[in-house]
Write a protein that holds these residues in place. Structure first.
Motif, PDB file in Angstrom:
ATOM      1  N   PRO A   1       0.800  -1.224   0.000  1.00  0.00           N
ATOM      2  CA  PRO A   1       0.000   0.000   0.000  1.00  0.00           C
ATOM      3  C   PRO A   1       0.836   1.278   0.000  1.00  0.00           C
ATOM      4  CG  PRO A   1      -0.937  -1.596   1.514  1.00  0.00           C
ATOM      5  CD  PRO A   1       0.373  -2.164   1.058  1.00  0.00           C
ATOM      6  N   LEU A   2       1.963   1.270   0.707  1.00  0.00           N
ATOM      7  CA  LEU A   2       2.818   2.467   0.727  1.00  0.00           C
ATOM      8  C   LEU A   2       3.355   2.767  -0.663  1.00  0.00           C
ATOM      9  CD1 LEU A   2       4.313   4.737   2.138  1.00  0.00           C
ATOM     10  CD2 LEU A   2       6.097   3.086   2.793  1.00  0.00           C
ATOM     11  N   GLU A   3       3.809   1.749  -1.367  1.00  0.00           N
ATOM     12  CA  GLU A   3       4.339   1.947  -2.721  1.00  0.00           C
ATOM     13  C   GLU A   3       3.245   2.442  -3.664  1.00  0.00           C
ATOM     14  OE1 GLU A   3       6.742   2.180  -5.993  1.00  0.00           O
ATOM     15  OE2 GLU A   3       7.289   1.996  -3.872  1.00  0.00           O
ATOM     16  N   ARG A   4       2.059   1.883  -3.530  1.00  0.00           N
ATOM     17  CA  ARG A   4       0.954   2.282  -4.406  1.00  0.00           C
ATOM     18  C   ARG A   4       0.539   3.723  -4.135  1.00  0.00           C
ATOM     19  NH1 ARG A   4      -4.676  -1.144  -4.807  1.00  0.00           N
ATOM     20  NH2 ARG A   4      -5.832   0.332  -6.139  1.00  0.00           N
ATOM     21  N   LEU A   5       0.516   4.109  -2.864  1.00  0.00           N
ATOM     22  CA  LEU A   5       0.187   5.493  -2.517  1.00  0.00           C
ATOM     23  C   LEU A   5       1.250   6.442  -3.058  1.00  0.00           C
ATOM     24  CD1 LEU A   5      -1.530   7.586  -0.980  1.00  0.00           C
ATOM     25  CD2 LEU A   5      -0.144   7.084   1.055  1.00  0.00           C
ATOM     26  N   THR A   6       2.522   6.055  -2.913  1.00  0.00           N
ATOM     27  CA  THR A   6       3.621   6.878  -3.403  1.00  0.00           C
ATOM     28  C   THR A   6       3.509   7.082  -4.909  1.00  0.00           C
ATOM     29  OG1 THR A   6       5.052   6.040  -1.643  1.00  0.00           O
ATOM     30  CG2 THR A   6       6.130   7.090  -3.511  1.00  0.00           C
ATOM     31  N   GLN A   7       3.207   6.032  -5.638  1.00  0.00           N
ATOM     32  CA  GLN A   7       3.068   6.137  -7.087  1.00  0.00           C
ATOM     33  C   GLN A   7       1.912   7.055  -7.469  1.00  0.00           C
ATOM     34  OE1 GLN A   7       2.668   2.091  -8.470  1.00  0.00           O
ATOM     35  NE2 GLN A   7       4.850   1.613  -8.195  1.00  0.00           N
ATOM     36  N   GLU A   8       0.802   6.966  -6.721  1.00  0.00           N
ATOM     37  CA  GLU A   8      -0.337   7.817  -7.048  1.00  0.00           C
ATOM     38  C   GLU A   8       0.005   9.292  -6.842  1.00  0.00           C
ATOM     39  OE1 GLU A   8      -4.965   7.459  -6.223  1.00  0.00           O
ATOM     40  OE2 GLU A   8      -3.949   8.260  -4.450  1.00  0.00           O
ATOM     41  N   ILE A   9       0.613   9.627  -5.703  1.00  0.00           N
ATOM     42  CA  ILE A   9       0.923  11.025  -5.401  1.00  0.00           C
ATOM     43  C   ILE A   9       1.954  11.565  -6.391  1.00  0.00           C
ATOM     44  CG2 ILE A   9       1.895  12.606  -3.690  1.00  0.00           C
ATOM     45  CD1 ILE A   9      -0.888  11.554  -2.968  1.00  0.00           C
ATOM     46  N   ARG A  10       3.020  10.833  -6.587  1.00  0.00           N
ATOM     47  CA  ARG A  10       4.095  11.336  -7.452  1.00  0.00           C
ATOM     48  C   ARG A  10       3.715  11.270  -8.926  1.00  0.00           C
ATOM     49  NH1 ARG A  10       9.356   8.618  -4.311  1.00  0.00           N
ATOM     50  NH2 ARG A  10       8.896   9.564  -2.269  1.00  0.00           N
ATOM     51  N   GLY A  11       2.781  10.393  -9.271  1.00  0.00           N
ATOM     52  CA  GLY A  11       2.343  10.306 -10.658  1.00  0.00           C
ATOM     53  C   GLY A  11       1.267  11.301 -11.012  1.00  0.00           C
ATOM     54  N   THR A  12       0.612  11.861 -10.009  1.00  0.00           N
ATOM     55  CA  THR A  12      -0.482  12.810 -10.257  1.00  0.00           C
ATOM     56  C   THR A  12       0.027  14.238 -10.401  1.00  0.00           C
ATOM     57  OG1 THR A  12      -2.039  11.409  -9.037  1.00  0.00           O
ATOM     58  CG2 THR A  12      -2.656  13.722  -9.329  1.00  0.00           C
ATOM     59  N   PHE A  13       1.053  14.583  -9.645  1.00  0.00           N
ATOM     60  CA  PHE A  13       1.519  15.973  -9.597  1.00  0.00           C
ATOM     61  C   PHE A  13       2.913  16.106 -10.214  1.00  0.00           C
ATOM     62  CE2 PHE A  13      -1.230  15.170  -5.896  1.00  0.00           C
ATOM     63  CZ  PHE A  13      -2.262  16.044  -6.190  1.00  0.00           C
ATOM     64  N   ASN A  14       3.082  17.187 -10.960  1.00  0.00           N
ATOM     65  CA  ASN A  14       4.391  17.492 -11.545  1.00  0.00           C
ATOM     66  C   ASN A  14       5.246  18.351 -10.632  1.00  0.00           C
ATOM     67  OD1 ASN A  14       3.919  16.150 -14.075  1.00  0.00           O
ATOM     68  ND2 ASN A  14       2.544  17.846 -14.601  1.00  0.00           N
ATOM     69  N   ASP A  15       4.590  19.056  -9.734  1.00  0.00           N
ATOM     70  CA  ASP A  15       5.303  19.949  -8.827  1.00  0.00           C
ATOM     71  C   ASP A  15       4.558  19.979  -7.492  1.00  0.00           C
ATOM     72  OD1 ASP A  15       7.514  22.199  -8.754  1.00  0.00           O
ATOM     73  OD2 ASP A  15       5.747  23.027  -7.742  1.00  0.00           O
ATOM     74  N   GLU A  16       5.288  20.159  -6.407  1.00  0.00           N
ATOM     75  CA  GLU A  16       4.673  20.155  -5.081  1.00  0.00           C
ATOM     76  C   GLU A  16       3.634  21.251  -4.925  1.00  0.00           C
ATOM     77  OE1 GLU A  16       5.998  20.079  -0.341  1.00  0.00           O
ATOM     78  OE2 GLU A  16       7.507  20.354  -1.921  1.00  0.00           O
ATOM     79  N   SER A  17       3.808  22.349  -5.633  1.00  0.00           N
ATOM     80  CA  SER A  17       2.856  23.463  -5.540  1.00  0.00           C
ATOM     81  C   SER A  17       1.466  23.079  -6.032  1.00  0.00           C
ATOM     82  CB  SER A  17       3.370  24.671  -6.316  1.00  0.00           C
ATOM     83  OG  SER A  17       3.482  24.350  -7.702  1.00  0.00           O
ATOM     84  N   GLU A  18       1.368  21.994  -6.794  1.00  0.00           N
ATOM     85  CA  GLU A  18       0.068  21.547  -7.309  1.00  0.00           C
ATOM     86  C   GLU A  18      -0.737  20.783  -6.249  1.00  0.00           C
ATOM     87  OE1 GLU A  18       0.935  19.145 -10.661  1.00  0.00           O
ATOM     88  OE2 GLU A  18       1.857  20.762 -11.842  1.00  0.00           O
ATOM     89  N   ILE A  19      -0.080  20.434  -5.158  1.00  0.00           N
ATOM     90  CA  ILE A  19      -0.747  19.636  -4.121  1.00  0.00           C
ATOM     91  C   ILE A  19      -1.603  20.564  -3.259  1.00  0.00           C
ATOM     92  CG2 ILE A  19      -0.429  18.058  -2.172  1.00  0.00           C
ATOM     93  CD1 ILE A  19       2.211  17.207  -3.385  1.00  0.00           C
ATOM     94  N   THR A  20      -2.897  20.601  -3.553  1.00  0.00           N
ATOM     95  CA  THR A  20      -3.848  21.440  -2.829  1.00  0.00           C
ATOM     96  C   THR A  20      -4.982  20.585  -2.291  1.00  0.00           C
ATOM     97  OG1 THR A  20      -5.197  21.876  -4.790  1.00  0.00           O
ATOM     98  CG2 THR A  20      -3.324  23.377  -4.380  1.00  0.00           C
ATOM     99  N   ILE A  21      -5.799  21.179  -1.452  1.00  0.00           N
ATOM    100  CA  ILE A  21      -6.935  20.443  -0.886  1.00  0.00           C
ATOM    101  C   ILE A  21      -7.860  19.966  -1.986  1.00  0.00           C
ATOM    102  CG2 ILE A  21      -8.992  20.652   0.553  1.00  0.00           C
ATOM    103  CD1 ILE A  21      -7.414  22.569   2.344  1.00  0.00           C
TER     104      ILE A  21
END
Length: 530
Positions: free
Chosen positions: A346-366
């Motif tokens: 589950p940790l690896e899958r979550l990591t892939q989802e977060i890093r695969g969804t956003f190109n930059d940390e600034s895109e991570i919003t609510i």
């Protein structure tokens, strides 16, 4: 002088002492006999000792093992267990609608259909009436027993916790989450050892509430240590349980208060003084965005005395909110991360989802995280297994009695709700004790071949339901989303090398809230972000 020398009407008469001695022996025996066989709750299954006396139940509470002991009792005796002469414990999903939601029933007779609105299950004064240990003797939106009083307080406070208010509060939340990331990066760079994440989660949630509640942070993250006031609030929870539990025996309660060490009284007084100081300081200036205090100030400015909170009510509110709005979210984050590092899949899958969804940390919003599928599955599973309030303190059946989960409970029966037990109930969850985010996937709801198709997702209600549902759940979700996503974006996590450092959640004690312990994890900054 023997008995023959006594007056005739006195001969053979038992002495007062013998009567008292007989009564002292006979009364408990007769009371126990009544409780076991003739009490209105005598048909409810449970251990005989619990039917006779409240002592075993209270002893379990004071030791911090109540949620674990009650789980065993429910496994043995069923969903409704008698845990004291006049109290039952319920671990059945239907309890959420039958006790916490407004109850309407239709009664049909030969001429018409009547709609009956049942009276509420009010909070048990033994546990909910203000005790004065840390938050004074004035009810607040959490402790208020009277429904009208609670509704008034909630109406004033509600605008601070809407989705609209959260949008304006997001920059504040983001600032502290970014500071958390910065501090974790510093700690990971400075040490090759594991990091205890529990304290960092608490630092973050307390700082966020400090800013949103009082207009200024506690500076836990800034200074990388607990604010002295924050540190003292943890010890007060256990003291509260001791003080409240003795209310069942007024003489013992009186003696406990009489013998309470001056240090505890001083801690309680200092807590109240600190709250009052923070509240009055916040009232003296405006902030540039709506916060928790904004609607309270607005109600006082409007001059509606029937709605506005008094100063005593405001002080009592913030005395409770300091923990309720901070430690609870930190507990879920702690438990979830602890489980993720112990479950690499589950940790690896979550990591892939977060890093695969956003190109930059600034895109991570609510808003960007709100509908992210696997992140929400992970957090829902975290809230199921690591709910910060493992048991809901008792409410009482209305005077006329009520039927709950198919069992009639006489008026005045005290009823506690066991969220910990329900969330681990084998009948409700496939592999109930296991951390499996996939049970919350949309296909698990629709695919009859899924092993999780029959899971009772309605049993897990971490924010409660009805008029007493958690006001701050939007804020809690925002913190859960942002903290989880930004940590996974920035760092690679792993399990502690030493098995002794690996936290077993089931070994933790509970004193209303979970008494969390250090969560040691490996933390490495992502190489190209370092």
């Amino acid at each position: 002088m023997d008995s023959t020398d006594l007056p005739e009407d006195v001969q053979g008469r038992p002495s007062i002492l013998s009567i008292l001695l007989f009564t002292a022996i006979a009364y408990p025996v007769l009371k126990a006999f009544y409780n076991i066989y003739f009490h209105p709750l005598s048909k409810i299954p449970g251990p005989v000792l619990h039917s006779v006396s409240r002592v075993p139940y209270v002893a379990s509470l004071l030791k911090g093992w109540a949620v674990h002991d009650l789980q065993k009792l429910h496994q043995r005796y069923g969903p409704i267990v008698r845990v004291a002469p006049d109290e039952v414990s319920i671990a059945q999903a239907e309890v959420w609608n039958e006790m916490f939601q407004p109850r309407l029933e239709h009664e049909v007779d030969s001429a018409s259909v009547r709609t009956i609105r049942h009276r509420e299950f009010l909070k048990d004064p033994i546990w909910w009436e203000p005790h004065g240990t840390t938050n004074g003797k004035v009810a607040n939106v959490i402790t208020a027993i009277d429904p009208e009083h609670h509704a008034r307080l909630r109406k004033v406070l509600a605008p601070a916790f809407t989705s609209r208010a959260l949008k304006s509060q997001e920059p504040c939340i983001q600032r502290y989450v970014n500071l958390l990331v910065e501090r974790i990066r510093e700690a990971a760079t400075a040490s090759e050892d594991e990091i205890d994440m529990k304290d960092w989660f608490i630092f973050t949630t307390f700082d966020i509430f400090g800013d949103l509640g009082f207009g200024e942070s506690f500076n836990c993250l800034e200074n990388s240590r607990y604010h002295p006031w924050v540190a003292r609030t943890f010890g007060s929870i256990k003291a509260v349980v001791w003080v409240v539990a003795t209310r069942y025996w007024p003489a013992i309660h009186y003696l406990l208060l009489l013998c309470m060490p001056p240090s505890i009284r001083e801690m309680a007084d200092e807590h109240r003084r600190h709250v009052q100081e923070k509240v009055r300081q916040r009232m003296n200036y405006e902030v540039g965005r709506p916060d928790v205090f904004s609607p309270i100030m607005a109600a006082r400015r409007d001059g509606d005395k029937d709605v506005a909170m008094s100063m005593d009510e405001i002080d009592a509110l913030f005395s409770s909110l300091v923990n309720a709005a901070s430690e609870t979210t930190a507990t879920t984050l702690t438990g979830t991360l602890n489980c993720l590092v112990q479950n690499p899949g589950p940790l690896e899958r979550l990591t892939q989802e977060i890093r695969g969804t956003f190109n930059d940390e600034s895109e991570i919003t609510i808003d960007a995280l709100r509908d992210l599928p696997y992140l929400n599955q992970v957090l829902k599973e975290g809230l199921r297994l690591f709910t910060p309030v493992p048991w809901i303190m008792p409410r009482r059946a209305p005077p006329e009695g009520a039927t709950v989960c198919g069992v009639f409970l006489p008026g005045g029966t005290s009823i506690s709700t066991q969220t910990y037990t329900m969330n681990r109930k084998q009948e409700y969850w496939h592999e109930a004790e296991s951390f499996i985010p996939d049970r919350w996937a949309p296909e698990a709801l629709t695919n009859e071949d899924s092993p999780f198709y029959n899971d009772r997702r309605d049993a897990s209600q971490p924010f409660l339901v009805g008029s007493r549902a958690c006001l701050g759940q939007h804020l809690a979700w925002a913190e859960l989303w942002l903290i989880s996503a930004k940590l996974v974006w920035n760092f690679d996590f792993g399990q502690a090398e030493d098995p002794e450092r690996r936290l077993k959640w089931e070994s933790l004690k509970t004193y209303v809230l979970v008494e969390t312990q250090p969560v040691w994890v490996k933390v490495k900054p992502r190489p190209y972000l370092a």
